[in-house]
Design a protein around this motif. Structure first.
Motif, PDB file in Angstrom:
ATOM      1  N   VAL A 271     -30.663  72.684  16.845  1.00  0.00           N
ATOM      2  CA  VAL A 271     -30.050  72.731  15.526  1.00  0.00           C
ATOM      3  C   VAL A 271     -29.664  71.335  15.040  1.00  0.00           C
ATOM      4  CG1 VAL A 271     -28.166  73.732  14.165  1.00  0.00           C
ATOM      5  CG2 VAL A 271     -29.212  75.056  16.004  1.00  0.00           C
ATOM      6  N   ILE A 272     -29.127  70.502  15.922  1.00  0.00           N
ATOM      7  CA  ILE A 272     -28.624  69.186  15.542  1.00  0.00           C
ATOM      8  C   ILE A 272     -29.177  68.139  16.496  1.00  0.00           C
ATOM      9  CG2 ILE A 272     -26.556  67.759  15.253  1.00  0.00           C
ATOM     10  CD1 ILE A 272     -25.035  70.369  14.669  1.00  0.00           C
ATOM     11  N   GLU A 273     -29.742  67.083  15.925  1.00  0.00           N
ATOM     12  CA  GLU A 273     -30.209  65.936  16.709  1.00  0.00           C
ATOM     13  C   GLU A 273     -29.263  64.765  16.461  1.00  0.00           C
ATOM     14  OE1 GLU A 273     -34.093  62.978  17.177  1.00  0.00           O
ATOM     15  OE2 GLU A 273     -33.994  64.461  15.572  1.00  0.00           O
ATOM     16  N   THR A 274     -28.855  64.094  17.505  1.00  0.00           N
ATOM     17  CA  THR A 274     -27.917  62.989  17.377  1.00  0.00           C
ATOM     18  C   THR A 274     -28.548  61.680  17.822  1.00  0.00           C
ATOM     19  OG1 THR A 274     -27.004  63.408  19.585  1.00  0.00           O
ATOM     20  CG2 THR A 274     -25.903  64.470  17.718  1.00  0.00           C
ATOM     21  N   GLY A 275     -27.986  60.589  17.335  1.00  0.00           N
ATOM     22  CA  GLY A 275     -28.386  59.245  17.709  1.00  0.00           C
ATOM     23  C   GLY A 275     -27.172  58.340  17.622  1.00  0.00           C
ATOM     24  N   SER A 276     -27.385  57.057  17.448  1.00  0.00           N
ATOM     25  CA  SER A 276     -26.253  56.138  17.349  1.00  0.00           C
ATOM     26  C   SER A 276     -26.660  54.881  16.601  1.00  0.00           C
ATOM     27  CB  SER A 276     -25.716  55.775  18.745  1.00  0.00           C
ATOM     28  OG  SER A 276     -26.736  55.165  19.520  1.00  0.00           O
ATOM     29  N   VAL A 277     -25.656  54.245  16.003  1.00  0.00           N
ATOM     30  CA  VAL A 277     -25.825  52.961  15.329  1.00  0.00           C
ATOM     31  C   VAL A 277     -24.727  52.033  15.832  1.00  0.00           C
ATOM     32  CG1 VAL A 277     -25.712  51.717  13.131  1.00  0.00           C
ATOM     33  CG2 VAL A 277     -26.915  53.902  13.266  1.00  0.00           C
ATOM     34  N   MET A 278     -25.104  50.851  16.293  1.00  0.00           N
ATOM     35  CA  MET A 278     -24.150  49.835  16.722  1.00  0.00           C
ATOM     36  C   MET A 278     -24.146  48.709  15.705  1.00  0.00           C
ATOM     37  SD  MET A 278     -25.664  51.366  19.461  1.00  0.00           S
ATOM     38  CE  MET A 278     -25.312  52.008  21.103  1.00  0.00           C
ATOM     39  N   LEU A 279     -22.968  48.171  15.425  1.00  0.00           N
ATOM     40  CA  LEU A 279     -22.836  47.077  14.467  1.00  0.00           C
ATOM     41  C   LEU A 279     -22.068  45.920  15.093  1.00  0.00           C
ATOM     42  CD1 LEU A 279     -22.140  49.977  12.697  1.00  0.00           C
ATOM     43  CD2 LEU A 279     -22.659  48.358  10.882  1.00  0.00           C
ATOM     44  N   PHE A 280     -22.650  44.737  15.023  1.00  0.00           N
ATOM     45  CA  PHE A 280     -21.970  43.497  15.383  1.00  0.00           C
ATOM     46  C   PHE A 280     -21.552  42.833  14.069  1.00  0.00           C
ATOM     47  CE2 PHE A 280     -24.848  44.464  18.798  1.00  0.00           C
ATOM     48  CZ  PHE A 280     -24.178  44.107  19.949  1.00  0.00           C
ATOM     49  N   ILE A 281     -20.256  42.657  13.874  1.00  0.00           N
ATOM     50  CA  ILE A 281     -19.751  42.157  12.592  1.00  0.00           C
ATOM     51  C   ILE A 281     -18.993  40.861  12.839  1.00  0.00           C
ATOM     52  CG2 ILE A 281     -18.377  42.691  10.550  1.00  0.00           C
ATOM     53  CD1 ILE A 281     -18.662  45.676  11.395  1.00  0.00           C
ATOM     54  N   GLY A 282     -19.508  39.788  12.277  1.00  0.00           N
ATOM     55  CA  GLY A 282     -18.846  38.500  12.330  1.00  0.00           C
ATOM     56  C   GLY A 282     -18.537  38.003  10.930  1.00  0.00           C
ATOM     57  N   GLU A 283     -18.009  36.814  10.838  1.00  0.00           N
ATOM     58  CA  GLU A 283     -17.650  36.280   9.527  1.00  0.00           C
ATOM     59  C   GLU A 283     -18.874  36.021   8.664  1.00  0.00           C
ATOM     60  OE1 GLU A 283     -15.034  32.607   7.582  1.00  0.00           O
ATOM     61  OE2 GLU A 283     -15.329  32.746   9.759  1.00  0.00           O
ATOM     62  N   HIS A 284     -19.983  35.629   9.302  1.00  0.00           N
ATOM     63  CA  HIS A 284     -21.177  35.283   8.538  1.00  0.00           C
ATOM     64  C   HIS A 284     -22.414  36.051   8.995  1.00  0.00           C
ATOM     65  CE1 HIS A 284     -19.141  32.015   6.454  1.00  0.00           C
ATOM     66  NE2 HIS A 284     -18.660  31.603   7.620  1.00  0.00           N
ATOM     67  N   TYR A 285     -22.228  37.152   9.652  1.00  0.00           N
ATOM     68  CA  TYR A 285     -23.391  37.926  10.077  1.00  0.00           C
ATOM     69  C   TYR A 285     -22.997  39.372  10.326  1.00  0.00           C
ATOM     70  CZ  TYR A 285     -21.487  37.607  14.827  1.00  0.00           C
ATOM     71  OH  TYR A 285     -20.666  37.699  15.920  1.00  0.00           O
ATOM     72  N   VAL A 286     -23.983  40.234  10.233  1.00  0.00           N
ATOM     73  CA  VAL A 286     -23.859  41.627  10.657  1.00  0.00           C
ATOM     74  C   VAL A 286     -25.204  42.029  11.253  1.00  0.00           C
ATOM     75  CG1 VAL A 286     -24.465  42.469   8.338  1.00  0.00           C
ATOM     76  CG2 VAL A 286     -23.347  43.997   9.971  1.00  0.00           C
ATOM     77  N   ILE A 287     -25.151  42.624  12.424  1.00  0.00           N
ATOM     78  CA  ILE A 287     -26.356  43.053  13.140  1.00  0.00           C
ATOM     79  C   ILE A 287     -26.241  44.557  13.377  1.00  0.00           C
ATOM     80  CG2 ILE A 287     -27.764  42.776  15.217  1.00  0.00           C
ATOM     81  CD1 ILE A 287     -26.462  39.986  15.519  1.00  0.00           C
ATOM     82  N   THR A 288     -27.194  45.315  12.889  1.00  0.00           N
ATOM     83  CA  THR A 288     -27.201  46.765  13.080  1.00  0.00           C
ATOM     84  C   THR A 288     -28.298  47.134  14.069  1.00  0.00           C
ATOM     85  OG1 THR A 288     -28.670  47.050  11.165  1.00  0.00           O
ATOM     86  CG2 THR A 288     -26.309  47.223  10.774  1.00  0.00           C
ATOM     87  N   VAL A 289     -27.940  47.936  15.040  1.00  0.00           N
ATOM     88  CA  VAL A 289     -28.876  48.382  16.072  1.00  0.00           C
ATOM     89  C   VAL A 289     -28.883  49.911  16.044  1.00  0.00           C
ATOM     90  CG1 VAL A 289     -29.485  48.335  18.507  1.00  0.00           C
ATOM     91  CG2 VAL A 289     -28.333  46.361  17.479  1.00  0.00           C
ATOM     92  N   ARG A 290     -30.031  50.471  15.716  1.00  0.00           N
ATOM     93  CA  ARG A 290     -30.134  51.928  15.574  1.00  0.00           C
ATOM     94  C   ARG A 290     -30.909  52.525  16.734  1.00  0.00           C
ATOM     95  NH1 ARG A 290     -33.923  55.350  12.876  1.00  0.00           N
ATOM     96  NH2 ARG A 290     -35.046  53.501  12.122  1.00  0.00           N
ATOM     97  N   HIS A 291     -30.388  53.636  17.271  1.00  0.00           N
ATOM     98  CA  HIS A 291     -31.063  54.399  18.310  1.00  0.00           C
ATOM     99  C   HIS A 291     -31.269  55.820  17.804  1.00  0.00           C
ATOM    100  CE1 HIS A 291     -30.801  51.500  21.680  1.00  0.00           C
ATOM    101  NE2 HIS A 291     -29.699  51.099  21.077  1.00  0.00           N
ATOM    102  N   GLY A 292     -32.492  56.339  17.977  1.00  0.00           N
ATOM    103  CA  GLY A 292     -32.782  57.675  17.509  1.00  0.00           C
ATOM    104  C   GLY A 292     -33.244  57.664  16.055  1.00  0.00           C
ATOM    105  N   ALA A 293     -33.683  58.829  15.590  1.00  0.00           N
ATOM    106  CA  ALA A 293     -34.215  58.952  14.228  1.00  0.00           C
ATOM    107  C   ALA A 293     -33.295  59.738  13.320  1.00  0.00           C
ATOM    108  CB  ALA A 293     -35.592  59.625  14.280  1.00  0.00           C
ATOM    109  N   ALA A 294     -32.045  59.889  13.704  1.00  0.00           N
ATOM    110  CA  ALA A 294     -31.137  60.751  12.948  1.00  0.00           C
ATOM    111  C   ALA A 294     -30.713  60.145  11.616  1.00  0.00           C
ATOM    112  CB  ALA A 294     -29.898  61.079  13.785  1.00  0.00           C
TER     113      ALA A 294
END
Length: 370
Positions: free
Chosen positions: A141-164
């Motif tokens: 019924v439900i598929e899960t994944g995750s998103v990680m974010l690195f947030i600095g003063e002059h950058y943001v990095i998003t790392v996605r796992h899964g297709a959710a």
């Protein structure tokens, strides 16, 4: 270092690699790399100044240096399921903490918000509804994944796992809203979390439809759901709750101002996202209570059905006891017994059996046992 640069170069498209070899000694990333969204590694990379995407070719180091030397500028890197080798160059370029890097490479971490000196690391679980024609004991019924974010003063990095939850629409939406994107990396955090929570709302609405159909099936005369189907939906709901519930704490920390470095305007938007999250949580709690009630009702139905079956068995056993008793009596091998020599004894016994059994059947039928 050479291994890291080769890892970054492999993440580029073939045309981008050709141009970078001509123009720069280090591997360069174009403003819009032609990479598939469903591939691993780099998805998109850009330098933003005052909310406007800057054209040109950059290495991670040169883009980060330019962002630090320019007012209202930051770098946004989007990754999808990067390998440790692919991520190592980025981690070194932005001086990311090794513990956060380890969590980012591993999928399905618990939602959290951590601060490492000049960087904030956030983990958000994603979810999406899996359409199905009919709920069964094996339905996903439900598929899960995750998103990680690195947030600095002059950058943001998003790392996605899964297709959710795809993040390309978030980037496109923010690039159309320059005034919001000009707020910096925390505006990206808001955009990502806002989309994830909006999908939570859609998933909750779809689960509610499944729950209503399941409830109607349990109390239907034509068909009653199996307990396995109810348990499967309950199990899927538990997985959804594991993704949603722990996100309360990180958003509360941001809304209350306990996390430093968050501009005032993005914090207002995050407060709105937190309100939507609370709505999802309230829905999940109500669904859980209703599903427990449906499960208890189905168990009660099973108990009633078993009692009805036992009463029927007992009723037929009582009826069968009549001929058994009479046949047992007249089957005894005694020489002197009443009616043994009577001409009408046999038809009289059969008539007596039929009358008694018929009377018992009528009585048990009227009592609801048959």
């Amino acid at each position: 270092m050479a291994e890291q640069e080769r890892g970054l170069s492999r993440a580029l498209s073939a045309p981008a690699r050709a141009v970078s070899r001509i123009l720069a000694p280090a591997p360069a990333v174009t403003a819009r790399p032609a990479l598939p969204e469903h591939g691993t590694g780099l998805v998109d990379f850009a330098l933003y100044v005052d909310g406007v995407r800057q054209d040109g070719e950059w290495t991670y180091q040169s883009a980060y240096a330019s962002a630090r030397s320019t007012k209202h500028a930051f770098v946004w890197i989007g990754l999808h399921e990067p390998t440790p080798e692919e991520f190592s160059g980025i981690a070194e370029a932005f001086n990311l903490h090794e513990l956060a890097v380890e969590d980012a490479v591993k999928a399905f971490q618990r939602p959290k918000l951590e601060q490492y000196e000049d960087m904030t690391f956030a983990v958000v679980r994603t979810a999406r509804y899996m359409p199905h024609a009919q709920l069964t004991e094996t339905s996903e019924v439900i598929e899960t994944g995750s998103v990680m974010l690195f947030i600095g003063e002059h950058y943001v990095i998003t790392v996605r796992h899964g297709a959710a939850c795809r993040l390309r629409p978030v980037r496109e939406e923010l690039e159309r809203r320059h005034e919001l994107l000009a707020q910096g990396p925390w505006a990206v955090f808001h955009g990502v979390v806002d989309r994830i929570v909006d999908i939570y709302l859609d998933v909750a609405a779809a689960v509610e439809d499944d729950l209503e159909m399941l409830e109607a099936s349990v109390f239907s005369r034509e068909r009653r759901s199996n307990i396995q189907e109810i348990y499967q939906l309950k199990r899927e709901l538990v997985e959804f709750k594991r993704a949603v519930m722990p996100l309360q704490r990180p958003l509360q920390l941001l809304v209350s101002g306990q996390i430093g470095g968050v501009p005032k305007e993005p914090r207002r938007y995050i407060r709105d996202v937190n309100d939507h999250l609370q709505r999802v949580i309230e829905q999940l709690l109500s669904y859980d209570d209703l599903l427990n009630s449906v499960l208890q009702a189905r168990l009660a139905q099973v108990t009633v059905d078993q009692n009805n079956d036992m009463r029927k068995i007992a009723s037929w056993a009582a009826i069968a006891a009549v001929p058994t008793a009479l046949a047992g009596i007249y089957g005894m091998n005694f020489k002197f017994m009443p009616e043994l020599e009577w001409r009408y004894g046999y038809p009289m016994v059969l008539t007596l059996i039929i009358v008694i059994c018929g009377s018992l059947y009528r009585f048990l039928r009227r009592s609801g046992w048959l």
